[in-house]
Design a protein around this motif. Structure first.
Motif, short mmCIF file in Angstrom:
data_model
loop_
_atom_site.label_atom_id
_atom_site.label_comp_id
_atom_site.label_asym_id
_atom_site.label_seq_id
_atom_site.Cartn_x
_atom_site.Cartn_y
_atom_site.Cartn_z
N GLU A 45 29.09 36.18 44.69
CA GLU A 45 27.66 36.02 44.74
C GLU A 45 27.02 37.38 45.02
O GLU A 45 27.58 38.23 45.71
CB GLU A 45 27.25 35.04 45.86
CG GLU A 45 27.88 33.66 45.75
CD GLU A 45 27.09 32.74 44.84
OE1 GLU A 45 26.06 33.18 44.33
OE2 GLU A 45 27.51 31.61 44.64
N MET A 102 33.89 32.07 43.30
CA MET A 102 32.77 32.69 42.59
C MET A 102 32.11 33.72 43.49
O MET A 102 31.78 33.44 44.63
CB MET A 102 31.74 31.63 42.19
CG MET A 102 32.26 30.65 41.16
SD MET A 102 30.96 29.55 40.55
CE MET A 102 30.56 28.67 42.05
N TRP A 131 23.44 30.13 39.08
CA TRP A 131 24.50 31.05 39.49
C TRP A 131 24.65 32.18 38.47
O TRP A 131 24.80 33.36 38.85
CB TRP A 131 25.81 30.30 39.63
CG TRP A 131 26.92 31.13 40.20
CD1 TRP A 131 27.23 31.28 41.51
CD2 TRP A 131 27.84 31.96 39.48
NE1 TRP A 131 28.30 32.15 41.66
CE2 TRP A 131 28.69 32.58 40.41
CE3 TRP A 131 28.02 32.21 38.12
CZ2 TRP A 131 29.71 33.44 40.04
CZ3 TRP A 131 29.04 33.09 37.74
CH2 TRP A 131 29.87 33.69 38.70
N SER A 179 30.05 36.65 51.24
CA SER A 179 29.88 35.34 50.60
C SER A 179 31.06 34.42 50.89
O SER A 179 30.88 33.22 51.12
CB SER A 179 29.72 35.52 49.09
OG SER A 179 30.86 36.13 48.52
N THR A 233 22.93 33.01 48.12
CA THR A 233 23.88 32.55 47.12
C THR A 233 23.50 31.17 46.61
O THR A 233 23.00 30.33 47.37
CB THR A 233 25.31 32.47 47.71
OG1 THR A 233 25.38 31.38 48.63
CG2 THR A 233 25.71 33.75 48.40
N ASN A 255 30.62 30.87 52.85
CA ASN A 255 30.96 29.64 52.14
C ASN A 255 32.09 28.87 52.82
O ASN A 255 32.09 27.63 52.81
CB ASN A 255 31.35 29.97 50.70
CG ASN A 255 30.15 30.40 49.86
OD1 ASN A 255 29.01 30.08 50.20
ND2 ASN A 255 30.39 31.14 48.79
N THR A 259 25.84 29.14 45.38
CA THR A 259 26.93 28.31 45.91
C THR A 259 26.60 27.81 47.31
O THR A 259 26.80 26.64 47.65
CB THR A 259 28.25 29.10 45.93
OG1 THR A 259 28.54 29.58 44.62
CG2 THR A 259 29.39 28.21 46.41
#
Length: 355
Positions: free
Chosen positions: A3, A1, A214, A41, A301, A45, A303
Motif C-alpha cells: 500500500e 498487497m 487499491w 502497512s 490503505t 494490517n 486494504t
C-alpha cells in the motif's frame, strides 16, 4: 498487497535512539524497529486481522450454531457492502488531507432522483440502466460541486461538505415530497438481487470497487499524487502537481461512490427515500480511521479500510446474534475508534507538513 504510505519520521534517529552503553540491552533500537514495523502497512494490517479474528472467535463461542454458518457470513458481507463502497471513496479523500461529510445525504438524493416518476418512465421506455445512470450522475455531480468549492473556492472541506450534507438532504425531501418512492421496474430489482456463484451481487460490487480503489491508490500516478498532497500540500504543488484539480477529482470520486451506494440501497430496499444514508458518513469515517488512514492525511490503505469495514460489520453481527443492546454496541464502537486514534498517535508520526 503493498500500500502507498507516508513513512513519516519513525526511522529518523533521535537522541533517545543513540547507541546504549556497552553491555546494556539495545532496548531503544528494538523499540524503534517495532514502531517502524507497526507503522508499516504489513504491521497495521496484521493488527486489523488480529482484531477481526478476535471478534470472529467471540461470535463463534457465544453463538456457535448460527454465527459461523455460511448464510451468516454472507449476511455480514452484505451488510458491509454499502458502507464499504462509500468508505473506499472516503479513504482517498482523507489520505489527501480532506473530509467528506456529505456522502450520506448524497446517497439519499441520488436514490430519490433515480426513482422519481420521470426517471422511472424513461427507464421503462429505454432500459432500467437509466436509473443507475441517474444515480451515478447525481453522486458524481454532488461530489464535483464539493470539489470545486473546496479546491477553487478555498472553502474548508468540513464546512463545504457540511453545507452539501444539509442541502442534498433538503433537496431530496423536496423532490420526494417526504414520501418513499417505490421502484416499479422488476428487472432492475431482480438484477440487484442476483446471486453470482452463491454470492450476492452487492458483495461483488463492493469487491470490485475495493479492487479498483487499491489499483488507483497503489498502481497509478493519481494515487501517488493523492498521498503526496496529503503528506505536504505545498511540497506537492512545488513538485508540479495541480493540487486544486486533483482535489476536485477526489471529491468527485467520493460522490461517485455515494452514487453507487445509492444504487445498492435501491436494490436492497426497492425504494428511494431522502432518509437513505442517514449518518452513513460517520460510519465511513470510522471505518477508514480504524483501517489505519491518518485523519491529517498522508497515509492510508484500501486494504486497511476493507478490514475496518469488516470489523464493524462483524461487531454488529455479534451483538445481533447475542441479542445485546444496540446502545452498548455504540459504546464499543466509540472505544474502538478512540483506541485506533491512540495507536495512530503512538506508531504513526508523519513528516512535517505545510499549513
Amino acid at each position: 498487497m503493498s500500500e502507498q504510505t507516508n513513512t513519516g519520521t519513525a526511522g529518523v534517529p533521535t537522541a533517545s535512539e543513540a547507541p546504549p552503553p556497552a553491555g546494556t540491552p539495545d532496548t531503544d533500537h528494538r523499540r524503534s524497529a517495532f514502531q517502524r514495523f507497526m507503522s508499516g502497512s504489513v504491521g497495521r494490517n496484521l493488527g486489523l486481522v488480529a482484531a477481526l479474528l478476535v471478534l470472529v472467535i467471540v461470535g463463534a463461542v457465544t453463538a456457535p450454531d448460527t454465527f459461523t454458518s455460511v448464510s451468516n457470513i454472507l449476511t455480514i458481507l452484505r451488510q458491509a457492502s454499502i458502507i464499504g463502497v462509500v468508505s473506499i471513496g472516503m479513504t482517498l479523500v482523507i489520505i489527501a488531507g480532506g473530509i467528506d461529510l456529505s456522502v450520506g445525504s448524497v446517497i439519499g438524493l441520488a436514490s430519490v432522483v433515480a426513482t422519481i416518476a420521470a426517471v422511472q418512465d424513461l427507464a421503462d421506455q429505454m432500459h432500467w440502466a437509466v436509473m443507475i445512470v441517474f444515480a451515478l450522475l447525481v453522486g458524481f455531480g454532488a461530489g464535483l460541486i464539493n470539489g470545486v468549492i473546496i479546491a477553487y473556492g478555498k472553502v474548508v472541506a468540513f464546512m463545504a461538505t457540511l453545507a452539501m450534507l444539509v442541502a442534498a438532504r433538503g433537496l431530496a425531501e423536496i423532490l420526494a415530497e417526504r414520501r418513499t418512492l417505490q421502484v416499479g421496474n422488476r428487472d432492475f430489482i431482480e438484477f440487484l438481487n442476483l446471486d453470482i456463484i452463491g454470492v450476492d451481487i452487492l458483495i461483488w460490487i463492493f469487491a470490485i470497487v475495493a479492487a479498483l480503489g487499491w489499483v488507483v491508490l497503489n498502481r497509478t500516478t493519481f494515487g501517488r499524487r493523492t498521498v503526496a498532497i496529503g503528506g505536504n500540500r505545498e511540497a506537492a504543488r512545488l513538485a508540479g502537481i495541480n493540487v486544486k484539480r486533483h482535489t476536485m477529482w477526489l471529491y468527485a470520486i467520493s460522490g461517485l461512490c455515494a452514487g453507487i451506494a445509492a444504487v445498492m440501497y435501491l436494490g436492497r430496499t426497492t425504494a428511494g427515500t431522502s432518509t437513505h444514508g442517514t449518518l452513513l458518513e460517520l460510519d465511513a469515517i470510522a471505518s477508514v480511521v480504524v483501517g489505519g488512514t491518518l485523519l491529517i492525511g498522508g497515509r492510508g490503505t484500501i486494504t486497511g479500510t476493507v478490514f475496518g469495514v469488516l470489523i464493524f460489520a462483524t461487531l454488529s453481527n455479534v451483538f445481533v446474534q447475542n441479542n445485546l443492546n444496540s446502545s452498548v454496541q455504540a459504546v464499543v464502537k466509540g472505544i474502538i475508534i478512540v483506541v485506533a486514534v491512540l495507536l495512530q498517535q503512538r506508531f504513526a508520526k508523519p513528516t512535517g507538513r505545510a499549513t
